[in-house]
Write an enzyme that holds these catalytic residues in place. Sequence first.
Site, PDB file in Angstrom:
ATOM      1  N   CYS A 113      24.056  -6.133   2.174  1.00  0.00           N
ATOM      2  CA  CYS A 113      23.478  -6.348   0.849  1.00  0.00           C
ATOM      3  C   CYS A 113      23.240  -7.836   0.693  1.00  0.00           C
ATOM      4  O   CYS A 113      24.169  -8.635   0.877  1.00  0.00           O
ATOM      5  CB  CYS A 113      24.402  -5.841  -0.259  1.00  0.00           C
ATOM      6  SG  CYS A 113      23.768  -6.264  -1.898  1.00  0.00           S
TER       7      CYS A 113
ATOM      8  N   HIS B 146      30.487   0.266   3.919  1.00  0.00           N
ATOM      9  CA  HIS B 146      30.008  -0.748   4.866  1.00  0.00           C
ATOM     10  C   HIS B 146      31.146  -0.969   5.866  1.00  0.00           C
ATOM     11  O   HIS B 146      32.304  -0.651   5.584  1.00  0.00           O
ATOM     12  CB  HIS B 146      29.600  -2.023   4.124  1.00  0.00           C
ATOM     13  CG  HIS B 146      28.307  -1.846   3.373  1.00  0.00           C
ATOM     14  ND1 HIS B 146      27.117  -2.372   3.803  1.00  0.00           N
ATOM     15  CD2 HIS B 146      28.013  -1.156   2.246  1.00  0.00           C
ATOM     16  CE1 HIS B 146      26.147  -2.038   2.957  1.00  0.00           C
ATOM     17  NE2 HIS B 146      26.667  -1.293   2.000  1.00  0.00           N
TER      18      HIS B 146
END
Length: 286
Positions: free
Chosen positions: A240, A209
């Site tokens: 997430c 990420h």
Amino acid sequence: MAESVAIYEVGPRDGLQNEARVISVAEKVALIDLLTRSGVAALEVGAFVSPKWVPQMADTAEVLAAMSWEHDCRTSVLVPNMRGWEGFRATGAPVSEIAVFISASEGFSRANLNCSIAESLERLAPVVVAAVEAGVELRGYISCVTDCPYDGPVAPEAVVEAVRGLQGLSRMPVSLGDTIGAGRPETVRAMLEAVLEVLPADRLAGHFHDTGGRALGNIEVALGMGLRVFDSSVAGLGGCPYAPGAPGNVATEAVVERVEALGFATGVDGGVLAEAGAVARRMRSG
Ligand code: HMG
Ligand code: MG
């Protein structure tokens, strides 16, 4: 001939799971159908997780029924437990592999799966047996490989332990997730040095990420250590829902550009990817 890097596109799952707006099956399928034609090596299309936990993935069965299967792109869906496996099997869709997921940190395991790491492995054991019996391939994810939003820095030994846990279920390839994008070249390197002692680079993928803007640098570290599969999200979609503050995965467009500049071939068609990126950006802005 240039050495290949495989792009594992996760936007329709890791990207869209974090979108608050209800996105229709037709919109998802439009994005997925473009991505299956973009030349990415694999595409994660959805998740058979609890709709109470991730409402955006509740229609994955409908997406599988509506998407085109006239392509040769590998596909995957997330499966957290037997309930998810049964939901997936009921679709009869020719998905290439299921992805099972655990965490290297206890805090994130609790937040994301409502159980400890050991319990998550126990829960996955029958899923893995069922997949192997059915001839469905497996992919494993490990979250929080350098840092956890709840527990802080994660020791490389904890990641090794998680890799051993998944390999104890089956010899599946493992994607190493920097879930909150907090990894730095030195922590990624230390983690990979430890993991490579137990699993070779050709069984590993990097899943970064981009919170800290270091994902591309971390990918370069992983490339230097032999990894050749990277997960990414078209237009940098995602995050997430159980990792506060985590924005999207590193953008597929940026990964393709960087690894090709470094002399690797990805097989991705920039024109089709740009079209998919435009669709993804419209989905995000609503
Ligand atoms: P739980 O609440 O402990 O489980 O959740 P439960 O068994 O008590 O079930 C609760 C309810 O959900 C029940 O319904 C079940 O039937 C239902 P009720 O009886 O209350 O009406 N249920 C399901 N429904 C549909 N499909 C299922 C399913 N399972 C239970 N499969 C559970 C445990 C694992 C289900 C839950 O914690 C969950 O779904 N977690 C998934 C969260 C998630 O999807 N997170 C994002 C994906 S992971 C990620 O993004 C990281 C990754 O990208 C790598 C990285 O970046 O690090 C992969
Ligand atoms: Mg992720």
